[in-house]
Design a protein around this motif. Structure first.
Motif, mmCIF file in Angstrom:
data_model
loop_
_atom_site.group_PDB
_atom_site.id
_atom_site.type_symbol
_atom_site.label_atom_id
_atom_site.label_comp_id
_atom_site.label_asym_id
_atom_site.label_seq_id
_atom_site.Cartn_x
_atom_site.Cartn_y
_atom_site.Cartn_z
ATOM 1 N N ILE A 147 0.806 -1.054 -0.063
ATOM 2 C CA ILE A 147 0.255 -0.224 -0.172
ATOM 3 C C ILE A 147 0.922 1.414 0.324
ATOM 4 O O ILE A 147 1.742 1.251 0.712
ATOM 5 N N GLY A 156 3.149 -0.287 8.715
ATOM 6 C CA GLY A 156 2.468 -0.512 9.848
ATOM 7 C C GLY A 156 3.404 -0.499 11.459
ATOM 8 O O GLY A 156 4.335 -0.445 10.922
ATOM 9 N N MET A 160 3.618 -5.323 8.762
ATOM 10 C CA MET A 160 3.007 -6.559 8.918
ATOM 11 C C MET A 160 1.608 -5.558 7.599
ATOM 12 O O MET A 160 0.321 -6.466 7.628
ATOM 13 N N GLY A 162 -0.347 -4.284 4.461
ATOM 14 C CA GLY A 162 -0.431 -5.014 3.089
ATOM 15 C C GLY A 162 -0.122 -6.161 3.191
ATOM 16 O O GLY A 162 -0.521 -6.924 1.812
ATOM 17 N N LEU A 164 -2.506 -8.428 2.486
ATOM 18 C CA LEU A 164 -4.341 -8.584 1.361
ATOM 19 C C LEU A 164 -4.518 -9.729 2.012
ATOM 20 O O LEU A 164 -5.613 -10.113 1.807
ATOM 21 N N LYS A 182 -6.538 -18.880 9.459
ATOM 22 C CA LYS A 182 -7.410 -18.573 9.868
ATOM 23 C C LYS A 182 -7.744 -19.095 9.056
ATOM 24 O O LYS A 182 -8.097 -19.868 7.600
ATOM 25 N N TYR B 243 -18.962 -7.373 18.476
ATOM 26 C CA TYR B 243 -18.289 -8.424 17.691
ATOM 27 C C TYR B 243 -17.728 -7.821 16.193
ATOM 28 O O TYR B 243 -16.837 -8.478 15.813
ATOM 29 N N THR B 251 -9.747 -6.616 9.895
ATOM 30 C CA THR B 251 -9.361 -6.949 8.429
ATOM 31 C C THR B 251 -8.330 -5.175 8.824
ATOM 32 O O THR B 251 -7.476 -5.381 7.788
ATOM 33 N N ILE B 252 -8.831 -4.375 9.523
ATOM 34 C CA ILE B 252 -7.773 -3.355 9.228
ATOM 35 C C ILE B 252 -6.040 -3.237 9.865
ATOM 36 O O ILE B 252 -5.486 -3.139 9.353
ATOM 37 N N ILE B 254 -4.059 -5.868 9.509
ATOM 38 C CA ILE B 254 -3.872 -6.536 8.134
ATOM 39 C C ILE B 254 -3.773 -5.750 6.612
ATOM 40 O O ILE B 254 -2.599 -6.257 6.094
ATOM 41 N N VAL B 255 -4.522 -4.991 7.256
ATOM 42 C CA VAL B 255 -4.622 -3.761 5.215
ATOM 43 C C VAL B 255 -3.635 -2.472 5.967
ATOM 44 O O VAL B 255 -2.388 -2.752 5.522
ATOM 45 N N ASN B 257 -1.945 -2.419 10.155
ATOM 46 C CA ASN B 257 -1.117 -2.374 10.852
ATOM 47 C C ASN B 257 -1.205 -1.873 11.753
ATOM 48 O O ASN B 257 0.310 -1.511 11.749
ATOM 49 N N GLN B 283 -8.659 -10.738 19.196
ATOM 50 C CA GLN B 283 -7.405 -11.543 19.379
ATOM 51 C C GLN B 283 -8.080 -13.198 18.703
ATOM 52 O O GLN B 283 -7.320 -14.114 17.981
ATOM 53 N N LYS B 284 -9.254 -13.188 18.480
ATOM 54 C CA LYS B 284 -9.460 -14.280 17.845
ATOM 55 C C LYS B 284 -9.784 -14.451 15.614
ATOM 56 O O LYS B 284 -8.828 -15.112 15.393
ATOM 57 N N LEU B 285 -9.568 -13.469 15.225
ATOM 58 C CA LEU B 285 -9.502 -13.483 13.822
ATOM 59 C C LEU B 285 -8.627 -12.103 13.136
ATOM 60 O O LEU B 285 -8.151 -12.737 12.068
ATOM 61 N N THR B 286 -7.817 -12.511 14.291
ATOM 62 C CA THR B 286 -6.544 -11.442 13.606
ATOM 63 C C THR B 286 -5.418 -12.248 13.020
ATOM 64 O O THR B 286 -4.847 -12.891 14.926
ATOM 65 N N PRO B 287 -4.641 -11.947 12.598
ATOM 66 C CA PRO B 287 -2.748 -13.220 12.628
ATOM 67 C C PRO B 287 -2.475 -12.627 13.652
ATOM 68 O O PRO B 287 -1.928 -11.915 13.946
ATOM 69 N N GLN B 289 1.002 -12.466 13.749
ATOM 70 C CA GLN B 289 1.426 -10.684 13.156
ATOM 71 C C GLN B 289 1.130 -9.892 13.574
ATOM 72 O O GLN B 289 1.815 -9.091 13.848
ATOM 73 N N ALA B 290 -0.477 -9.626 13.242
ATOM 74 C CA ALA B 290 -0.767 -8.360 12.975
ATOM 75 C C ALA B 290 -1.106 -7.931 14.201
ATOM 76 O O ALA B 290 -1.780 -6.761 14.467
ATOM 77 N N GLN B 291 -1.153 -8.924 15.051
ATOM 78 C CA GLN B 291 -1.799 -8.197 16.718
ATOM 79 C C GLN B 291 -0.773 -8.373 17.793
ATOM 80 O O GLN B 291 -1.161 -7.596 18.798
ATOM 81 N N GLU B 292 0.319 -8.363 17.137
ATOM 82 C CA GLU B 292 1.655 -8.866 18.162
ATOM 83 C C GLU B 292 1.274 -7.041 19.053
ATOM 84 O O GLU B 292 1.961 -6.069 17.713
#
Lengths: 317, 317
Positions: A147, A156, A160, A162, A164, A182, B243, B251-252, B254-255, B257, B283-287, B289-292
């Protein structure tokens, strides 16, 4: 020589590609050589230094004009410190690439991950040339992304941004698990791998499709060619890949509102057959103001995106 | 006086709020007066100029230190040219705010939309102070948003970035139409309006809930208080709002981060009861590394976010 020049390095598992760019993102010339990954990290880093010096001879005015060397790498990176922490296809573990290449060549070095660098290349010198906000997708084995906003690559907090391919776009009931752990990630349906999987499922189920007659292992190109020839099963698969790409873009359009989406990688070679369907979905799912003037176009640089983007790290990251 | 100062103006339908900030985003003092929208655009612009001069006296060293005046406005704006094209709660049509205020006060002026400006205020001087990447949600009548990356407010191609309320997060089968014309937008479930709608539906259906005993018109606070008291119907409604907020953040993450998600507006006053549920979903829905290291926190500036962010437009936009 007054204009600054920038060297970009695309460090792959088998080949190291090098490019020399001017400050406008034009690729002046390229060079490449084998990575020789089996010889270890030191050998690979020496190869990078050698190939750079073969492209631009040290001591010349052109060498003096080189303002920086950018390197794109697949792997887990510590970008600010220029360290490869781990790479799946290189023998690198906690290697201080930035520091070592700076010592070898006496020029400032920046590293970044290969998907970001390819996106930056397209944005700076390819299909995004002249615009400030664009989002790039690479539709290959997985779905990569990058991005660029306000002319800058977005990394970011933990590099992490982009990613996508891991947007969760497939509804729960139809979702399968992604390699990331996921469910319902974009790359489970819109990558070459995703397209092949859907085709193999269809053939395995006994669906009436010309794909069941293909004797070699199925590829995304088989599926796309069959779809273009009117095979309904193949068309459904390509439409599904297009649908979720368009859906992901509708979300990105209201999160960062880019001017242009740029699609590269093997699957994007399907051309207008694919792009037309993606645009239709995007138009249907995106609020009017967020799609005004927004374009969905093909990448232009092909395999050179990596070296151009790496060279651009000094101006755009 | 060597340090530059910045004036922020929060132009609302009934009141004009003004704040004076230093370059670190600290709010030094505030002032306010009536908008007098019924008197027309010229009167409103004169009021802005008057109130600014009441806050900082022209001719003083402090006045000389003012490096710019930022104005946050609800409406459709031409941001680069500083024009209000249309506003629902102000008598403004194609009004050249930037040019007129610059002429009246002799200081550079920037305008931006109120949601972006409030986000910038929180990022610069509130719950995002000291970090470079954050995403702000305002959970009010609708769901507004603003994104700050690399210390800069992200506007996007047509100033539609950060319209987080219009992320399509609700699956088709459960989705209702949003005011924007699309289905399943976040603000249909996670705004105060969305929460009230779900509560009225439950009461209308005859669900067993204490909300059916409320005699005044239902508010989001009624629903949140009932949920906290153990009312299962109210809990389901709040959990649903939480939720989809968590899902949108996944989503945001990983777009772009971000390091921190900051939630303000009336609904966010539900506090940890709401935040805990959002974090769990995120926490449940985010990969991984993108939530670290990513935090989900409450906004801090309340009603002052607008003036602080408007003042920040000169440093961060």
């Amino acid at each position: 020589m007054s204009e600054s020049l920038y060297v970009g390095v695309d460090l792959g598992g088998t080949a190291i590609k090098i490019g020399l760019c001017n400050a406008s993102g034009e690729l002046l010339r390229t060079h490449e050589g084998p990575t020789q990954a089996a010889d270890g990290a030191n050998a690979v880093l020496s190869n990078i230094a050698t190939y750079v010096q073969e492209l631009v001879a040290p001591g010349t005015p052109e060498w003096d004009a080189v303002a920086g060397i950018g390197i794109g790498i697949a792997g887990f990176l510590n970008i600010p410190d220029g360290i490869i922490e781990f790479s799946a296809n290189l023998p690198f573990k906690d290697v201080h690439v930035k520091q070592i290449i700076e010592e070898k060549l006496g020029k400032p070095v920046k590293i970044n991950n290969d998907a970001n660098v390819a996106a930056l290349g397209e944005a700076w010198g390819g299909a995004g040339k002249g615009i400030s906000n664009c989002v790039c997708y690479t539709l290959g084995t997985g779905v990569g992304g990058g991005i660029i906003l306000n002319d800058r690559l977005i990394e970011g907090y933990k590099a992490m941004a982009g990613e996508l391919g891991h947007m969760a776009v497939v509804p729960d009931l139809e979702a399968i698990q992604c390699g990331c752990g996921k469910n319902g990630c974009l790359e489970t349906v819109s990558s070459a791998t995703g397209i092949i999987r859907m085709a193999e499922d269809a053939v395995g189920r006994g669906d009436r499709t010309a794909l069941s007659l293909v004797e070699e292992p199925l590829t995304a190109k088989h599926v796309i060619d069959a779809a273009k020839s009117g095979d309904e099963v193949a068309q459904r698969i390509v439409s599904r890949a297009a649908y979720y790409l368009g859906k992901s873009m509708a979300t990105i359009a209201i999160v960062v509102n880019p001017q242009r989406f740029i699609l590269g990688g093997g699957v994007s070679k399907a051309g207008e057959f694919l792009f037309g369907q993606i645009r239709e979905v995007f138009q249907k799912l995106t609020p009017a103001q967020a799609q005004e003037g927004v374009e969905i176009v093909a990448a232009e640089l092909g395999n050179n995106a990596g070296v151009v983007g790496a060279a651009g790290l000094f101006l755009r990251a």
